[in-house]
Structure formats: structure tokens, C-alpha cells
Design a protein around this motif. Structure first.
Motif, PDB file in Angstrom:
ATOM      1  N   SER A 112     -10.045  15.119   0.979  1.00 61.49           N
ATOM      2  CA  SER A 112      -9.148  14.850   0.008  1.00 61.49           C
ATOM      3  C   SER A 112      -9.970  14.005  -1.199  1.00 61.49           C
ATOM      4  O   SER A 112     -10.222  12.985  -0.711  1.00 61.49           O
ATOM      5  N   HIS A 115      -4.734  13.807   2.374  1.00 59.19           N
ATOM      6  CA  HIS A 115      -5.630  14.029   3.461  1.00 59.19           C
ATOM      7  C   HIS A 115      -4.807  14.853   4.280  1.00 59.19           C
ATOM      8  O   HIS A 115      -5.150  15.981   4.818  1.00 59.19           O
ATOM      9  N   ASN A 116      -3.722  14.496   4.708  1.00 61.21           N
ATOM     10  CA  ASN A 116      -2.883  15.422   5.727  1.00 61.21           C
ATOM     11  C   ASN A 116      -2.493  16.715   4.933  1.00 61.21           C
ATOM     12  O   ASN A 116      -2.349  17.648   5.799  1.00 61.21           O
ATOM     13  N   ASP A 149      -3.353   8.456  -0.601  1.00 59.06           N
ATOM     14  CA  ASP A 149      -4.499   9.113  -0.046  1.00 59.06           C
ATOM     15  C   ASP A 149      -4.363   9.835   1.265  1.00 59.06           C
ATOM     16  O   ASP A 149      -4.875  10.801   1.678  1.00 59.06           O
ATOM     17  N   GLU A 150      -3.708   9.005   2.290  1.00 58.38           N
ATOM     18  CA  GLU A 150      -3.488   9.611   3.456  1.00 58.38           C
ATOM     19  C   GLU A 150      -2.374  10.878   3.410  1.00 58.38           C
ATOM     20  O   GLU A 150      -2.559  11.746   4.001  1.00 58.38           O
ATOM     21  N   ILE A 151      -1.454  10.730   2.434  1.00 54.98           N
ATOM     22  CA  ILE A 151      -0.517  12.160   2.239  1.00 54.98           C
ATOM     23  C   ILE A 151      -1.199  13.146   2.004  1.00 54.98           C
ATOM     24  O   ILE A 151      -1.345  14.423   2.217  1.00 54.98           O
ATOM     25  N   TYR A 185       0.711  -1.007  -0.066  1.00 54.75           N
ATOM     26  CA  TYR A 185       0.037  -0.052   0.073  1.00 54.75           C
ATOM     27  C   TYR A 185       1.080   1.145  -0.161  1.00 54.75           C
ATOM     28  O   TYR A 185       1.876   1.362   0.657  1.00 54.75           O
ATOM     29  N   TYR A 217      -0.157   4.760   0.578  1.00 58.50           N
ATOM     30  CA  TYR A 217      -0.379   5.881   1.324  1.00 58.50           C
ATOM     31  C   TYR A 217      -0.632   7.223   0.676  1.00 58.50           C
ATOM     32  O   TYR A 217      -0.516   8.210   1.416  1.00 58.50           O
ATOM     33  N   TYR A 221      -4.868  15.233  -6.650  1.00 61.21           N
ATOM     34  CA  TYR A 221      -5.781  15.378  -5.640  1.00 61.21           C
ATOM     35  C   TYR A 221      -6.502  16.715  -5.507  1.00 61.21           C
ATOM     36  O   TYR A 221      -5.610  17.724  -5.670  1.00 61.21           O
TER      37      TYR A 221
END
Length: 143
Positions: free
Chosen positions: A49, A36-37, A32-34, A28, A30, A136
Motif C-alpha cells: 500500500s 495495508h490491511n 498506513d496500517e488500515i 499515531y 494508523y 492510498y
């Protein structure tokens, strides 16, 4: 009989691994998490995001945020009434992978370049449709 059960158990284990690989790929990433952060750090209030297809048919981030208004408001139990884009980010996905960093105090690959992002600010919201740019969109919900 014991051999038969070992084969069945091994097969079932492989099914679970195969399902995970099909769902998430071998590792995975990440992104999407990057994203969103990044959006959460730049925004205030309710922040979302959303992925933007940088290649092919890509609407503006303004259009992407507007198109999911109902879902965003439902997600936050209608604690807001409006949505808007406030930023766009491009995460470069073909980055160098650094060595694992599990030990406290140890920093293998310290000082080496890996992740690269580009923040567009509010200009990312109106980036030309069908042109690569932000991959994004940062959206917010407000009253």
C-alpha cells in the motif's frame, strides 16, 4: 550536585519525548496500517500500500505503483518480475474518536460511527491525476 543530575535527566527525558512527538505527532493514527490491511484483504500474493497525495500533485495509482517497481521487487528479493495497481482506497481522516477499549468484554461506544473508508476497486488505479480520490494505492508484485 544531585539537583544538577536531576535537571540533566529530566532534560534528556524531554528530548526523547520531543523526538517521538516530532516523528509521530501526539498520537499515531494508523492510517498506513488500515490501508495495508485493506489492500492485503483484497489482493493476493505480494501486496503493497502506498500513500497518494490527494491534494496537489497526485499521479494515478498506476503511475505510483510503477514508479516504485524496483523498490518493491528488491523488498521481496526479486521473487516477482512485474508490478501493477489493483485497487485504490480513500480513508477519511477526520473521523470521530471512540473511547478507549482496554477491558475484555467491554465495548464502550458500541454502535457509534468512527472510521470511514471508500474502496475504488480497479477504477482507483486510473483515477484522474491531480484530483482527490484514493489517498492510498494498492499495488501487487507478480511474475
Amino acid at each position: 550536585m544531585t539537583k544538577y543530575w536531576c535537571i540533566v535527566v529530566a532534560f534528556l527525558c524531554c528530548l526523547d519525548i520531543t523526538s517521538a512527538v516530532d516523528k509521530y505527532g501526539l498520537s499515531y493514527n494508523y492510517f498506513d496500517e488500515i490501508a495495508h490491511n485493506y489492500c492485503a484483504a483484497k489482493g493476493n500474493g505480494w501486496v503493497f500500500s502506498l500513500r497518494r497525495d490527494c491534494n496537489g500533485v497526485a499521479p494515478t495509482c498506476n503511475d505510483i505503483c510503477t514508479s516504485v517497481k524496483a523498490d518493491m521487487l528488491t523488498t521481496i528479493n526479486n521473487q516477482a518480475t512485474k508490478v501493477a495497481c489493483f485497487d485504490g482506497i480513500h480513508i477519511k481522516k477526520d473521523h470521530k474518536t471512540l473511547l478507549s477499549n482496554p477491558a475484555p468484554g467491554s465495548q464502550p461506544d458500541a454502535g457509534k460511527l468512527s472510521l470511514v473508508t471508500y474502496g475504488y476497486g480497479s477504477g482507483g488505479c486510473t483515477w484522474s491525476p491531480n484530483h482527490c480520490g484514493p489517498n492510498y494505492c494498492c499495488c501487487k508484485a507478480f511474475s
